[in-house]
Scaffold this active site. Structure first.
Site, short mmCIF file in Angstrom:
data_model
loop_
_atom_site.label_atom_id
_atom_site.label_comp_id
_atom_site.label_asym_id
_atom_site.label_seq_id
_atom_site.Cartn_x
_atom_site.Cartn_y
_atom_site.Cartn_z
N THR A 112 0.84 -1.21 0.00
CA THR A 112 0.00 0.00 0.00
C THR A 112 0.87 1.26 0.00
O THR A 112 0.55 2.25 -0.66
CB THR A 112 -0.95 -0.01 1.21
OG1 THR A 112 -1.52 -1.32 1.30
CG2 THR A 112 -2.07 1.00 1.07
N ASP A 135 2.15 4.35 7.00
CA ASP A 135 2.46 2.92 6.87
C ASP A 135 1.17 2.12 6.65
O ASP A 135 0.07 2.58 7.00
CB ASP A 135 3.18 2.43 8.14
CG ASP A 135 4.01 1.17 7.91
OD1 ASP A 135 3.85 0.52 6.86
OD2 ASP A 135 4.81 0.83 8.79
N ASP A 137 -1.92 -4.86 8.59
CA ASP A 137 -2.57 -6.12 8.22
C ASP A 137 -4.00 -6.16 8.73
O ASP A 137 -4.87 -6.79 8.12
CB ASP A 137 -1.75 -7.29 8.76
CG ASP A 137 -0.36 -7.28 8.16
OD1 ASP A 137 -0.28 -7.24 6.93
OD2 ASP A 137 0.63 -7.27 8.91
N GLY A 139 3.17 -8.32 8.54
CA GLY A 139 2.96 -9.36 7.53
C GLY A 139 4.17 -9.47 6.61
O GLY A 139 4.53 -10.54 6.14
N GLY A 140 4.83 -8.31 6.40
CA GLY A 140 6.04 -8.30 5.57
C GLY A 140 7.31 -8.45 6.39
O GLY A 140 8.41 -8.38 5.85
N GLU A 193 9.33 -0.61 11.77
CA GLU A 193 8.09 0.15 11.57
C GLU A 193 7.64 0.77 12.90
O GLU A 193 7.18 1.91 12.94
CB GLU A 193 6.99 -0.76 11.02
CG GLU A 193 7.26 -1.18 9.58
CD GLU A 193 6.27 -2.20 9.04
OE1 GLU A 193 6.15 -2.30 7.82
OE2 GLU A 193 5.62 -2.90 9.83
N LYS A 228 -8.87 -4.76 5.50
CA LYS A 228 -8.15 -4.69 6.78
C LYS A 228 -9.00 -4.11 7.89
O LYS A 228 -8.57 -4.04 9.04
CB LYS A 228 -6.88 -3.83 6.62
CG LYS A 228 -6.09 -4.05 5.36
CD LYS A 228 -5.40 -5.39 5.41
CE LYS A 228 -4.53 -5.67 4.19
NZ LYS A 228 -3.34 -4.86 4.08
C1 5RP Z 1 5.08 -5.03 6.78
C2 5RP Z 1 3.79 -4.43 7.23
C3 5RP Z 1 2.87 -3.92 6.16
O1 5RP Z 1 2.66 -2.58 6.36
C4 5RP Z 1 1.59 -4.70 6.23
O2 5RP Z 1 1.90 -6.08 6.07
C5 5RP Z 1 0.62 -4.26 5.16
O3 5RP Z 1 1.11 -4.59 3.91
P1 5RP Z 1 0.29 -4.30 2.57
O4 5RP Z 1 0.25 -2.82 2.39
O5 5RP Z 1 1.08 -5.01 1.51
O6 5RP Z 1 -1.08 -4.89 2.75
O7 5RP Z 1 3.46 -4.35 8.38
O8 5RP Z 1 5.80 -5.51 7.88
#
Ligand code: 5RP
Length: 248
Positions: free
Chosen positions: A49, A102, A105, A117-118, A124, A142
């Site tokens: 995102t 930011d 999830d 999730g990443g 962060e 979400k």
């Molecule tokens: C990575 C994170 C991301 O911000 C979270 O997983 C959301 O990712 P996306 O924007 O791909 O849905 O916390 O550690």
């Protein structure tokens, strides 16, 4: 399944994927337009995102001649900043950020978040905690009333590699559920974070007091941080299926 039903399924999947991507873009653009101003230090999150938010920021820098510096939350974020020709900084030079943006999830009704999730949760959280405003951007999937309602992959916990078994056992015995080592997609080995650590994904099986759980897990020897972001988010922008933006 018949070829026809497979084709219908593929078309549906591609339609939904487009809608989700559009929702991410809406959220990213709205957050940058509403929260980033001239002469600011901006924390840049990780994930898919944030890509849209960084694109919008780069557009505004060009069009409005904005003067900003960007502090990344991961290697991915650092590359994104550089690819978009934005000025890269760090917390040594900018320990106080005006705003951090930011993804997440999952977001509950009280703006508690599951992140990581990443796998970038520790950096962060550091960047978010250095920002006067922490703004979250997410697509409609979400949006949740209680954590765990939408996001089924559990709460990530970053651990020092030698501690992953004791920490996993401690989480399971105190809070139930299962805390499993995150493996690489290839299954060749565990995922290693930007900080050289492992990740546990704790799939919980009941509602908890998330603030207390976060504090208890953080106190376990070997835990670096958790993907529970409590009382950090100031505002959340959800891009919706109907093309609108919902602000919480
Ligand atoms: C990575 C994170 C991301 O911000 C979270 O997983 C959301 O990712 P996306 O924007 O791909 O849905 O916390 O550690």
């Amino acid at each position: 399944k018949s070829p026809k039903s497979r084709m219908i399924q593929r078309r549906l999947f591609s339609k939904v994927s487009k809608m989700v991507e559009e929702a991410k873009k809406l959220a990213g653009y709205a957050a940058v337009d509403n929260h980033v101003k001239d002469n600011q230090a901006v924390g840049i999150g990780s994930g898919s995102t944030i890509v849209h938010a960084v694109k919008r920021l780069a557009e505004r820098v060009k069009e409005e001649n904005l003067n900003v510096v960007c502090v990344p939350t991961s290697f991915q974020a650092r590359q994104l900043i550089l690819e978009n020709c934005l000025p890269l900084s760090d917390l040594d030079r900018h320990p106080e950020l005006d705003v951090a943006i930011d993804g997440a999830d999952e977001v509950d009704s009280e703006l508690n978040l599951i992140k990581g999730g990443g796998g970038c949760l520790t950096q962060e959280k550091i960047v978010a905690s250095c920002a006067k405003s922490f703004i979250v951007i997410a697509d409609y999937r979400k949006d949740s009333s209680a954590l765990g309602e939408q996001w089924k992959k559990g709460i990530p916990v970053e651990v020092i590699p030698m501690a992953y078994v004791p920490v996993s056992r401690a989480i399971q015995s105190q809070f139930g559920g299962s805390a499993d080592l995150r493996m690489a997609v290839s299954k060749a080995g565990p995922v290693v974070t930007d900080n050289g650590n492992f990740l546990l994904d704790w799939r919980f099986d009941q509602e908890h007091n998330w603030s207390a759980v976060n504090t208890t897990i953080k106190m376990m020897p070997g835990v670096v941080d958790t993907g529970l972001f409590i009382n950090l988010a100031e505002r959340v922008y959800f891009g919706m299926e109907d093309g609108t933006v919902k602000i919480r």
